[in-house]
Design a protein around this motif. Structure first.
Motif, PDB file in Angstrom:
ATOM      1  N   PRO A   5       6.680  -7.525  -8.086  1.00  0.00           N
ATOM      2  CA  PRO A   5       7.970  -8.002  -7.580  1.00  0.00           C
ATOM      3  C   PRO A   5       7.786  -8.971  -6.418  1.00  0.00           C
ATOM      4  CG  PRO A   5       7.544  -5.731  -6.887  1.00  0.00           C
ATOM      5  CD  PRO A   5       6.448  -6.101  -7.844  1.00  0.00           C
ATOM      6  N   PRO A   6       8.713  -9.932  -6.282  1.00  0.00           N
ATOM      7  CA  PRO A   6       9.878 -10.126  -7.152  1.00  0.00           C
ATOM      8  C   PRO A   6       9.567 -11.007  -8.365  1.00  0.00           C
ATOM      9  CG  PRO A   6       9.995 -11.640  -5.303  1.00  0.00           C
ATOM     10  CD  PRO A   6       8.747 -10.808  -5.096  1.00  0.00           C
ATOM     11  N   VAL A   7      10.203 -10.698  -9.485  1.00  0.00           N
ATOM     12  CA  VAL A   7      10.147 -11.513 -10.694  1.00  0.00           C
ATOM     13  C   VAL A   7      11.560 -12.000 -10.978  1.00  0.00           C
ATOM     14  CG1 VAL A   7       9.746 -11.502 -13.182  1.00  0.00           C
ATOM     15  CG2 VAL A   7       8.181 -10.284 -11.668  1.00  0.00           C
ATOM     16  N   VAL A  37      18.753  -5.246 -13.085  1.00  0.00           N
ATOM     17  CA  VAL A  37      17.575  -4.774 -12.364  1.00  0.00           C
ATOM     18  C   VAL A  37      16.322  -4.975 -13.204  1.00  0.00           C
ATOM     19  CG1 VAL A  37      18.753  -3.040 -10.933  1.00  0.00           C
ATOM     20  CG2 VAL A  37      17.926  -2.410 -13.202  1.00  0.00           C
ATOM     21  N   LEU A  38      15.211  -5.191 -12.523  1.00  0.00           N
ATOM     22  CA  LEU A  38      13.891  -5.133 -13.135  1.00  0.00           C
ATOM     23  C   LEU A  38      13.215  -3.874 -12.597  1.00  0.00           C
ATOM     24  CD1 LEU A  38      12.685  -8.853 -12.949  1.00  0.00           C
ATOM     25  CD2 LEU A  38      13.594  -7.621 -14.921  1.00  0.00           C
ATOM     26  N   PRO A  45       6.265   2.685  -8.275  1.00  0.00           N
ATOM     27  CA  PRO A  45       7.525   2.193  -8.865  1.00  0.00           C
ATOM     28  C   PRO A  45       8.252   1.240  -7.927  1.00  0.00           C
ATOM     29  CG  PRO A  45       7.856   4.382  -7.966  1.00  0.00           C
ATOM     30  CD  PRO A  45       6.379   4.083  -7.837  1.00  0.00           C
ATOM     31  N   TYR A  46       9.067   0.388  -8.526  1.00  0.00           N
ATOM     32  CA  TYR A  46       9.889  -0.546  -7.752  1.00  0.00           C
ATOM     33  C   TYR A  46      11.140  -0.832  -8.563  1.00  0.00           C
ATOM     34  CZ  TYR A  46      10.808  -4.277  -4.357  1.00  0.00           C
ATOM     35  OH  TYR A  46      11.345  -5.049  -3.357  1.00  0.00           O
ATOM     36  N   ARG A  51      18.508 -10.474  -7.203  1.00  0.00           N
ATOM     37  CA  ARG A  51      18.109 -11.386  -6.130  1.00  0.00           C
ATOM     38  C   ARG A  51      16.837 -10.946  -5.411  1.00  0.00           C
ATOM     39  NH1 ARG A  51      23.704 -11.838  -6.331  1.00  0.00           N
ATOM     40  NH2 ARG A  51      24.450 -14.003  -6.328  1.00  0.00           N
ATOM     41  N   GLY A  52      16.157  -9.942  -5.936  1.00  0.00           N
ATOM     42  CA  GLY A  52      14.867  -9.559  -5.385  1.00  0.00           C
ATOM     43  C   GLY A  52      14.886  -8.414  -4.404  1.00  0.00           C
TER      44      GLY A  52
END
Length: 322
Positions: A5-7, A37-38, A45-46, A51-52
């Motif tokens: 992240p971020p992607v 969400v990603l 985990p994230y 928007r990141g």
């Protein structure tokens, strides 16, 4: 190569009709009313917002579910809260502001879920250059092999346009399905690009014209209301800018309101998500407007501007109730 992240998520542009068939099959998915969400699963985990931002503190149950998976993966999903028979965007917004013990309590009382629709990486293999239909098969295999259950859910998808049209029924909108995502089955995942299409469910409804921007005789847009259980006029929508023809039609019948209008002294936001205040002119709440709108509602208020269609002289304010 591993994703971290971020992607940037792949995005969509709005359309008003289903596109004609192209050289490759199109895939249709339900568009749920939630947060994009990603989700990075596995031992680290994230939960990344569109928007990141890191959403783990607000949704600890989702962070735990992502950590519990024995396979590291990156999935694209819609984060939702189900409440009172529909997806509840207002409850989701409220939860996003909570932290610590309050977030844990909300996780128990109004748990969030993930409606997943794409798989970007699994077990160290990045899949973004694979065509969508292969990524979908990989996502379905991922669900099956891990026997995923709540809070995980697989987004409904079809290649049949007739089935997709049934998802545009307002009954689905009432449950929180805003419309369709339309995707080229052979397309790769392109972060930040508007390579998908989205078609929102449309419907018509009515509202009492309670105020305008501009003046009563030269309105630029409308503020619409409905009567609540106590007979109070409550704001439910703002319109898009009026056409010249509509402004002339409405300017001929609207009357400035006196001091007894319930919206004198009220403050309304100039737009969803902004603190800027709207400058408006209350009018006598005696006329009913029919409008075209989508199904996105927050506590009975239309989240997006509605489009004025016509006056309903056959209806009275007492007919327009919540």
């Amino acid at each position: 190569m591993h994703l971290s992240p971020p992607v940037e998520p792949m995005l969509a542009r709005s359309v008003t009709t289903l596109p004609p068939s192209g050289p490759r099959p199109m895939l249709f998915e339900q568009k749920a009313d939630g947060f994009r969400v990603l989700v990075f699963t596995g031992p680290e985990p994230y939960l990344q917002s569109r928007r990141g931002a890191d959403l783990r503190p607000a949704f600890p149950e989702i962070a735990r579910a992502a950590a519990a998976l024995r396979v590291a993966a990156v999935v694209d999903a819609e984060l939702v809260v189900w409440h009172d028979g529909r997806l509840d965007f207002t409850a989701l917004q409220h939860r996003a502001r909570l932290r610590g013990p309050r977030a844990e309590r909300a996780a128990r009382e109004q748990p969030a879920h993930l409606i997943t629709f794409d798989l970007l990486e699994v077990s160290g293999a990045v899949l973004m250059d694979q065509p969508l239909h292969q990524r979908r098969r990989a996502l379905e295999s991922h669900f099956a092999s891990l026997e995923l259950a709540a809070p995980w859910a697989l987004c409904p998808q079809t290649a049949d346009a007739a089935t997709a049209r049934t998802w545009l029924d307002p009954a689905w909108g009432a449950a929180g399905v805003e419309g369709l995502m339309i995707k080229d089955s052979g397309s790769r995942y392109r972060p930040g690009e508007r390579g998908w299409l989205k078609l929102r469910t449309r419907m018509t409804t009515e509202g009492i014209i309670g105020a305008v921007t501009g003046t009563a005789h030269a309105p630029r847009s409308l503020l619409l209301g409905r009567l609540d259980a106590t007979g109070r006029l409550r704001l439910i929508a703002r319109s898009t800018p009026l056409s010249r023809t509509a402004a002339i039609e409405l300017g001929a019948v609207l009357r400035p309101a006196g001091a007894d209008h319930p919206w004198w002294g009220r403050e309304f936001s100039a737009g969803w998500g902004t603190k800027e205040l709207l400058v408006f002119q209350p009018v006598v709440p005696e006329h009913i407007a029919e409008v075209d709108t989508d199904t996105a509602l927050d506590l009975g208020r239309h989240r997006h501007p509605v489009r004025y269609l016509r006056l309903r002289d056959d209806m009275a304010p007492g007919d327009i109730r919540e």
